[in-house]
Design a protein around this motif. Structure first.
Motif, PDB file in Angstrom:
ATOM      1  N   ALA A  58       1.071  -1.149   0.043  1.00 21.96           N
ATOM      2  CA  ALA A  58       0.123  -0.052  -0.097  1.00 21.96           C
ATOM      3  C   ALA A  58       0.895   1.160   0.295  1.00 21.96           C
ATOM      4  N   PHE A  59       2.046   1.258   0.718  1.00 16.36           N
ATOM      5  CA  PHE A  59       3.017   2.317   0.555  1.00 16.36           C
ATOM      6  C   PHE A  59       3.361   2.633  -0.602  1.00 16.36           C
ATOM      7  N   ALA A  60       3.699   1.616  -1.507  1.00 16.22           N
ATOM      8  CA  ALA A  60       4.125   1.921  -2.685  1.00 16.22           C
ATOM      9  C   ALA A  60       3.042   2.126  -3.782  1.00 16.22           C
ATOM     10  N   GLY A  61       2.170   1.196  -3.648  1.00 15.00           N
ATOM     11  CA  GLY A  61       1.075   1.169  -4.839  1.00 15.00           C
ATOM     12  C   GLY A  61      -0.074   2.416  -4.576  1.00 15.00           C
ATOM     13  N   VAL A 116      16.197   4.773  -8.262  1.00 11.54           N
ATOM     14  CA  VAL A 116      15.361   4.706  -9.355  1.00 11.54           C
ATOM     15  C   VAL A 116      14.073   5.409  -8.827  1.00 11.54           C
ATOM     16  N   ILE A 117      13.535   5.258  -7.853  1.00 13.32           N
ATOM     17  CA  ILE A 117      12.315   5.935  -7.430  1.00 13.32           C
ATOM     18  C   ILE A 117      12.395   7.454  -7.276  1.00 13.32           C
ATOM     19  N   ALA A 118      13.351   8.255  -7.057  1.00 15.83           N
ATOM     20  CA  ALA A 118      13.542   9.499  -6.862  1.00 15.83           C
ATOM     21  C   ALA A 118      13.923  10.090  -8.199  1.00 15.83           C
ATOM     22  N   ASN A 119      14.278   9.320  -9.202  1.00 14.51           N
ATOM     23  CA  ASN A 119      14.910   9.881 -10.447  1.00 14.51           C
ATOM     24  C   ASN A 119      14.444   9.221 -11.818  1.00 14.51           C
ATOM     25  N   VAL A 120      13.322   8.436 -11.718  1.00 19.76           N
ATOM     26  CA  VAL A 120      13.047   7.682 -12.733  1.00 19.76           C
ATOM     27  C   VAL A 120      12.490   8.947 -13.827  1.00 19.76           C
ATOM     28  N   VAL A 121      11.892  10.103 -13.579  1.00 20.68           N
ATOM     29  CA  VAL A 121      11.410  10.908 -14.426  1.00 20.68           C
ATOM     30  C   VAL A 121      12.807  11.610 -15.220  1.00 20.68           C
ATOM     31  N   SER A 122      13.734  11.875 -14.480  1.00 18.06           N
ATOM     32  CA  SER A 122      14.836  12.489 -14.945  1.00 18.06           C
ATOM     33  C   SER A 122      15.654  11.433 -15.864  1.00 18.06           C
ATOM     34  N   VAL A 123      15.720  10.288 -15.425  1.00 14.03           N
ATOM     35  CA  VAL A 123      16.586   9.068 -16.383  1.00 14.03           C
ATOM     36  C   VAL A 123      15.924   8.873 -17.647  1.00 14.03           C
ATOM     37  N   THR A 158       5.750   9.519 -17.870  1.00 15.70           N
ATOM     38  CA  THR A 158       4.645   9.504 -16.992  1.00 15.70           C
ATOM     39  C   THR A 158       4.190   7.837 -16.891  1.00 15.70           C
ATOM     40  N   ILE A 159       4.364   7.171 -17.966  1.00 12.86           N
ATOM     41  CA  ILE A 159       3.866   5.640 -17.715  1.00 12.86           C
ATOM     42  C   ILE A 159       4.910   5.167 -16.818  1.00 12.86           C
ATOM     43  N   ALA A 160       6.059   5.275 -16.656  1.00 15.72           N
ATOM     44  CA  ALA A 160       7.109   4.641 -15.917  1.00 15.72           C
ATOM     45  C   ALA A 160       6.910   5.115 -14.497  1.00 15.72           C
ATOM     46  N   ALA A 161       6.598   6.526 -14.327  1.00 15.68           N
ATOM     47  CA  ALA A 161       6.358   6.943 -12.946  1.00 15.68           C
ATOM     48  C   ALA A 161       5.262   6.433 -12.295  1.00 15.68           C
ATOM     49  N   THR A 162       4.045   6.217 -13.035  1.00 12.23           N
ATOM     50  CA  THR A 162       2.855   5.965 -12.595  1.00 12.23           C
ATOM     51  C   THR A 162       2.761   4.246 -12.411  1.00 12.23           C
ATOM     52  N   LEU A 163       3.500   3.595 -12.971  1.00  9.91           N
ATOM     53  CA  LEU A 163       3.431   1.876 -12.815  1.00  9.91           C
ATOM     54  C   LEU A 163       4.407   1.682 -12.017  1.00  9.91           C
ATOM     55  N   LEU A 164       5.546   2.393 -11.952  1.00  8.34           N
ATOM     56  CA  LEU A 164       6.506   2.140 -10.793  1.00  8.34           C
ATOM     57  C   LEU A 164       6.148   1.730  -9.286  1.00  8.34           C
ATOM     58  N   LEU A 211      10.197  -4.173 -13.776  1.00  6.24           N
ATOM     59  CA  LEU A 211      11.133  -5.534 -13.117  1.00  6.24           C
ATOM     60  C   LEU A 211      12.219  -5.047 -11.961  1.00  6.24           C
ATOM     61  N   ALA A 212      12.907  -4.253 -12.390  1.00  7.09           N
ATOM     62  CA  ALA A 212      13.809  -3.524 -11.420  1.00  7.09           C
ATOM     63  C   ALA A 212      13.266  -3.468  -9.761  1.00  7.09           C
ATOM     64  N   MET A 213      12.059  -2.674 -10.007  1.00 12.65           N
ATOM     65  CA  MET A 213      11.480  -2.490  -8.774  1.00 12.65           C
ATOM     66  C   MET A 213      10.574  -3.499  -8.220  1.00 12.65           C
ATOM     67  N   PHE A 214      10.046  -4.608  -8.929  1.00 17.89           N
ATOM     68  CA  PHE A 214       9.280  -5.629  -8.674  1.00 17.89           C
ATOM     69  C   PHE A 214      10.216  -6.467  -7.751  1.00 17.89           C
TER      70      PHE A 214
END
Length: 442
Positions: free
Chosen positions: A176-179, A274-281, A293-299, A355-358
């Motif tokens: 729940a904290f992540a999702g 990855v969490i803090a910088n996925v948009v920048s990456v 946006t897709i990466a940041a939303t699904l992460l 997958l990296a976050m999973f």
């Protein structure tokens, strides 16, 4: 084991891993029935409340990358100046957990959760009215203290009420904290403009406040005799579930704790960068705003689902091997993320992020579960709070160190280094084994 005299833990005659013994031992104990006698309703409602509170405070960690741009533009600040805000968040969220855990183990979660509601809800509302950088630092740090309190209360609600299903129930809460933030990210990014972001922050803050206040009214701890007593037929089974009650001081004298601490630092660093910088990456590799946006939303969805799935898997199989495999895969997929970005394949980039976050995100399930197995549930809040301070090291890596590395070498080696840290943590997991009294460090 008492706080004063560290005696030898009971011998394990099974010859197997404690997690396997724990699963089998639950057959003779009706925890659901005991909970109904104490609460008047199912113990699963405690998990629902804990999960709701975790979802409510998740924007602090998972929405930051979407709001830092409008904040920087509105306050006329350079983006690097805001990098320290996330580092402050990690430090205060982590360090607040030990005093919170100590209090909760002794006084229960009620008043503590109410206090956290004021801090976490008020912090986000205050951001809407911030006019300078120092105010951002103070407000986000105060909110982070509230997040830290909620985190340790929620995770250890699962440990205390579900000694028979620790992996699954801690997985639900941390999922729940992540999702939970996945519901917020699209709303924030759709309104991530200088004109609209203040209303967004205020609305999110009020929602956090309301959910946490409801949670404060629902949560409570099991009674002291929750694990049974010498007069019950199942007391031996209960003792095997409870484990030996190491205090934080006693835990610190075992080499297993320090190995777990180093693994936590490495995995938190790999996870948070990855969490803090996925948009920048994504922007660095030249991907469109849609891909980012897709990466940041699904992460956070991937991170959340994995905690429940792999938490359940770790309940059924030897936990340290599930942990090792998960961390190794987390590292390999981070290297795949770099490869997909370099090859300019957007769909592969999103897939590698997920997958990296999973496989890295379940670190927040594995560590509290294995800690309760190794050191007992009596001091679980305090013990996990001590271990959780390792997240400070991960936060410093993801914020300050990563900022330096990106400026000096770029995103590719920085993300790849995170992959290397995850692989190292996975290999280290193979060395773990339960502590014993004779193994206490002098």
């Amino acid at each position: 084991m008492s706080d004063d005299s560290p005696g030898d833990p009971p011998a394990d005659d099974s010859g197997g891993d404690p997690s396997e013994t724990d699963v089998d031992a639950t057959a003779g104990i009706d925890y659901d029935g005991r909970a109904r006698d104490v609460l008047g309703f199912s113990r699963w409602w405690q998990i629902v409340a804990a999960a709701g509170m975790m979802a409510a405070v998740s924007p602090y960690q998972y929405v930051w990358s979407s709001i830092e741009g409008p904040l920087a533009e509105s306050l006329d600040l350079a983006l690097p100046a805001l990098g320290a805000v996330f580092s402050f968040y990690v430090v205060f969220q982590s360090l607040s957990q030990f005093p919170a855990g100590w209090w909760r183990d002794r006084r229960g979660p009620g008043a503590l959760t109410f206090f956290a509601a004021i801090l976490a809800g008020g912090g986000y509302v205050g951001l809407a009215y911030a006019t300078s950088l120092w105010q951002l630092y103070v407000l986000y740090s105060l909110g982070a203290v509230g997040v830290g309190i909620i985190y340790t209360v929620a995770v250890n609600t699962a440990v205390k009420w579900f000694p028979d299903r620790t992996g699954l129930t801690t997985g639900i809460g941390t999922m729940a904290f992540a999702g939970g933030s996945a519901l917020v990210v699209p709303y924030v990014r759709a309104n991530a403009t200088v004109a609209a972001y203040a209303d967004v922050l205020r609305n999110v803050g009020l929602a956090i406040l309301v959910v946490l206040l409801v949670g404060a009214a629902v949560l409570r701890d099991p009674p002291e005799d929750w694990f049974g007593d010498d007069e019950t037929d199942d007391s031996d089974l209960a003792a095997s579930l409870r484990g030996d009650a190491y205090s934080p001081t006693e835990m610190l004298r075992t080499w297993q704790f320090w190995l777990l601490f180093a693994m936590f630092v490495a995995m938190a660093g790999a996870d948070l960068v990855v969490i803090a910088n996925v948009v920048s990456v994504a922007q660095h590799f030249g991907f469109t705003a849609l891909v980012a946006t897709i990466a940041a939303t699904l992460l956070p969805i991937s991170a959340g689902i994995s905690r429940m799935i792999l938490g359940e898997v770790s309940d059924r199989f030897e936990r340290k091997y599930v942990m090792a495999g998960s961390f190794l895969l987390a590292g390999l997929f981070r290297l795949g993320l770099v490869g997909a970005g370099t090859a300019d394949i957007g769909i592969a980039f999103v897939g590698m992020v997920l997958l990296a976050m999973f496989f890295s995100s379940p670190l927040y399930v594995f560590f509290p579960s294995i800690l309760s197995e190794y050191y007992g549930a009596e001091h679980s809040s305090s013990n996990y709070a001590v271990l959780y301070t390792a997240k400070v090291g991960g936060g410093i890596f993801a914020g300050t160190v990563a900022g330096y590395l990106v400026a000096a070498y770029g995103w590719v080696p920085t993300v790849a280094l995170g992959g290397g840290l995850a692989i190292a943590a996975g290999l280290a997991a193979f060395l773990l084994r339960p502590p014993s009294g004779s193994g206490l460090l002098a």
